[in-house]
Design a protein around this motif. Sequence first.
Motif, PDB file in Angstrom:
ATOM      1  N   SER A  24      44.371  62.974  71.009  1.00  0.00           N
ATOM      2  CA  SER A  24      43.792  63.965  70.355  1.00  0.00           C
ATOM      3  C   SER A  24      42.880  64.809  70.954  1.00  0.00           C
ATOM      4  O   SER A  24      42.317  65.618  70.333  1.00  0.00           O
ATOM      5  CB  SER A  24      43.069  63.284  69.141  1.00  0.00           C
ATOM      6  OG  SER A  24      41.733  62.256  69.788  1.00  0.00           O
ATOM      7  N   LYS A  25      42.265  64.549  72.030  1.00  0.00           N
ATOM      8  CA  LYS A  25      41.495  65.224  72.876  1.00  0.00           C
ATOM      9  C   LYS A  25      41.872  66.147  73.944  1.00  0.00           C
ATOM     10  O   LYS A  25      41.253  66.774  74.701  1.00  0.00           O
ATOM     11  CB  LYS A  25      40.230  64.359  73.315  1.00  0.00           C
ATOM     12  CG  LYS A  25      39.497  63.441  72.633  1.00  0.00           C
ATOM     13  CD  LYS A  25      38.495  64.242  72.166  1.00  0.00           C
ATOM     14  CE  LYS A  25      37.592  63.096  71.286  1.00  0.00           C
ATOM     15  NZ  LYS A  25      37.952  62.770  69.962  1.00  0.00           N
ATOM     16  N   LYS A  26      43.148  66.386  73.916  1.00  0.00           N
ATOM     17  CA  LYS A  26      43.837  66.806  75.194  1.00  0.00           C
ATOM     18  C   LYS A  26      43.489  68.190  75.162  1.00  0.00           C
ATOM     19  O   LYS A  26      43.185  68.873  76.568  1.00  0.00           O
ATOM     20  CB  LYS A  26      45.469  66.821  75.202  1.00  0.00           C
ATOM     21  CG  LYS A  26      46.049  67.470  74.307  1.00  0.00           C
ATOM     22  CD  LYS A  26      47.772  67.231  74.377  1.00  0.00           C
ATOM     23  CE  LYS A  26      48.515  67.970  73.029  1.00  0.00           C
ATOM     24  NZ  LYS A  26      49.812  67.376  73.021  1.00  0.00           N
ATOM     25  N   GLU A  27      43.414  69.100  74.180  1.00  0.00           N
ATOM     26  CA  GLU A  27      42.876  70.395  74.088  1.00  0.00           C
ATOM     27  C   GLU A  27      41.410  70.678  74.805  1.00  0.00           C
ATOM     28  O   GLU A  27      41.344  71.468  75.574  1.00  0.00           O
ATOM     29  CB  GLU A  27      43.092  71.214  72.966  1.00  0.00           C
ATOM     30  CG  GLU A  27      44.790  71.258  72.534  1.00  0.00           C
ATOM     31  CD  GLU A  27      45.430  72.014  73.427  1.00  0.00           C
ATOM     32  OE1 GLU A  27      45.069  72.742  74.076  1.00  0.00           O
ATOM     33  OE2 GLU A  27      46.713  71.560  73.697  1.00  0.00           O
ATOM     34  N   TRP A  28      40.627  69.808  74.463  1.00  0.00           N
ATOM     35  CA  TRP A  28      39.277  69.832  74.859  1.00  0.00           C
ATOM     36  C   TRP A  28      39.344  69.442  76.547  1.00  0.00           C
ATOM     37  O   TRP A  28      38.711  70.168  77.088  1.00  0.00           O
ATOM     38  CB  TRP A  28      38.299  68.577  74.308  1.00  0.00           C
ATOM     39  CG  TRP A  28      37.012  68.585  74.564  1.00  0.00           C
ATOM     40  CD1 TRP A  28      35.964  69.409  74.288  1.00  0.00           C
ATOM     41  CD2 TRP A  28      36.441  67.618  75.160  1.00  0.00           C
ATOM     42  NE1 TRP A  28      34.809  69.130  74.821  1.00  0.00           N
ATOM     43  CE2 TRP A  28      35.058  67.900  75.553  1.00  0.00           C
ATOM     44  CE3 TRP A  28      37.012  66.563  76.058  1.00  0.00           C
ATOM     45  CZ2 TRP A  28      34.086  67.336  76.288  1.00  0.00           C
ATOM     46  CZ3 TRP A  28      36.006  65.773  76.694  1.00  0.00           C
ATOM     47  CH2 TRP A  28      34.634  66.095  77.000  1.00  0.00           C
ATOM     48  N   ILE A  29      40.162  68.608  76.691  1.00  0.00           N
ATOM     49  CA  ILE A  29      40.134  68.333  78.289  1.00  0.00           C
ATOM     50  C   ILE A  29      40.708  69.430  78.888  1.00  0.00           C
ATOM     51  O   ILE A  29      40.373  69.855  80.112  1.00  0.00           O
ATOM     52  CB  ILE A  29      40.907  66.830  78.637  1.00  0.00           C
ATOM     53  CG1 ILE A  29      40.170  65.695  77.914  1.00  0.00           C
ATOM     54  CG2 ILE A  29      41.181  66.539  80.136  1.00  0.00           C
ATOM     55  CD1 ILE A  29      40.876  64.507  77.669  1.00  0.00           C
ATOM     56  N   ASN A  30      41.774  70.101  78.467  1.00  0.00           N
ATOM     57  CA  ASN A  30      42.361  71.283  79.035  1.00  0.00           C
ATOM     58  C   ASN A  30      41.329  72.459  79.315  1.00  0.00           C
ATOM     59  O   ASN A  30      41.306  72.882  80.465  1.00  0.00           O
ATOM     60  CB  ASN A  30      43.389  71.930  78.233  1.00  0.00           C
ATOM     61  CG  ASN A  30      44.651  71.037  78.100  1.00  0.00           C
ATOM     62  OD1 ASN A  30      45.061  70.412  79.216  1.00  0.00           O
ATOM     63  ND2 ASN A  30      45.650  71.327  77.407  1.00  0.00           N
ATOM     64  N   GLU A  31      40.358  72.425  78.161  1.00  0.00           N
ATOM     65  CA  GLU A  31      39.422  73.445  78.468  1.00  0.00           C
ATOM     66  C   GLU A  31      38.202  73.070  79.584  1.00  0.00           C
ATOM     67  O   GLU A  31      37.690  73.815  80.080  1.00  0.00           O
ATOM     68  CB  GLU A  31      38.964  73.696  77.159  1.00  0.00           C
ATOM     69  CG  GLU A  31      39.756  74.555  76.204  1.00  0.00           C
ATOM     70  CD  GLU A  31      39.281  74.726  74.923  1.00  0.00           C
ATOM     71  OE1 GLU A  31      38.073  74.655  74.489  1.00  0.00           O
ATOM     72  OE2 GLU A  31      40.101  74.941  73.895  1.00  0.00           O
ATOM     73  N   LEU A  32      37.739  71.859  79.535  1.00  0.00           N
ATOM     74  CA  LEU A  32      37.066  71.126  80.213  1.00  0.00           C
ATOM     75  C   LEU A  32      37.298  71.271  81.796  1.00  0.00           C
ATOM     76  O   LEU A  32      36.364  71.541  82.613  1.00  0.00           O
ATOM     77  CB  LEU A  32      36.827  69.830  80.024  1.00  0.00           C
ATOM     78  CG  LEU A  32      35.875  68.783  80.707  1.00  0.00           C
ATOM     79  CD1 LEU A  32      34.575  69.299  80.321  1.00  0.00           C
ATOM     80  CD2 LEU A  32      36.125  67.338  80.338  1.00  0.00           C
ATOM     81  N   ASN A  33      38.456  71.030  82.262  1.00  0.00           N
ATOM     82  CA  ASN A  33      38.878  71.314  83.590  1.00  0.00           C
ATOM     83  C   ASN A  33      38.539  72.697  84.234  1.00  0.00           C
ATOM     84  O   ASN A  33      39.416  73.469  83.794  1.00  0.00           O
ATOM     85  CB  ASN A  33      40.282  70.803  83.802  1.00  0.00           C
ATOM     86  CG  ASN A  33      40.830  70.623  85.157  1.00  0.00           C
ATOM     87  OD1 ASN A  33      39.933  70.265  85.977  1.00  0.00           O
ATOM     88  ND2 ASN A  33      41.708  71.089  85.470  1.00  0.00           N
ATOM     89  N   VAL A  34      37.751  72.664  85.196  1.00  0.00           N
ATOM     90  CA  VAL A  34      37.758  73.700  86.035  1.00  0.00           C
ATOM     91  C   VAL A  34      37.504  73.565  87.137  1.00  0.00           C
ATOM     92  O   VAL A  34      37.406  74.558  88.102  1.00  0.00           O
ATOM     93  CB  VAL A  34      36.288  74.728  85.598  1.00  0.00           C
ATOM     94  CG1 VAL A  34      36.490  75.257  83.956  1.00  0.00           C
ATOM     95  CG2 VAL A  34      35.074  73.913  85.677  1.00  0.00           C
TER      96      VAL A  34
END
Length: 167
Positions: A24-34
Amino acid sequence: MAVNTIDAKMLAKMFLAGAKNLESKKEWINELNVFPVPDGDTGTNMTLTIMSAAKDVAAMNANNDLDMKSLAKAISSGSLRGARGNSGVILSQLFRGFTKAIRDYDTIDIPLLAEACEKAVETAYKAVMKPKEGTILTVAREAALKAAEIAPEADELQPFFEKVFAH
């Protein structure tokens, strides 16, 4: 009611809930990773990895076919088989180390949980040729260090987990 041990049935529930939460949080993690590379697929890769194992765990759970050894094997081999990208490989190695530490016990107490976290980190660091700090490896290491620090005085799982997560 104070809970101070985890059996295979509870661990399966925890794992499946964690998999669902990660999904459920995968998109948030995708955006978080820099860091180290803003590749935008870390959450997706971790989700694909954990869901591979979750499928095996869910099948075992539905059949009431749970013991720690078979559960540990399902988590470890399922996540390794489904590992995608660097983040998925690291996640699978964290599970591999964790399950190695717990597989021969019927229940996990707090000291064993802390030991399993340390083994998870050790296994994951060994699997990465050039570990970069500031990544999931650092988060896992810090969680394991906190777990080891507070385990000797901890007698209930909920406050133990809350302190580790807060750290």
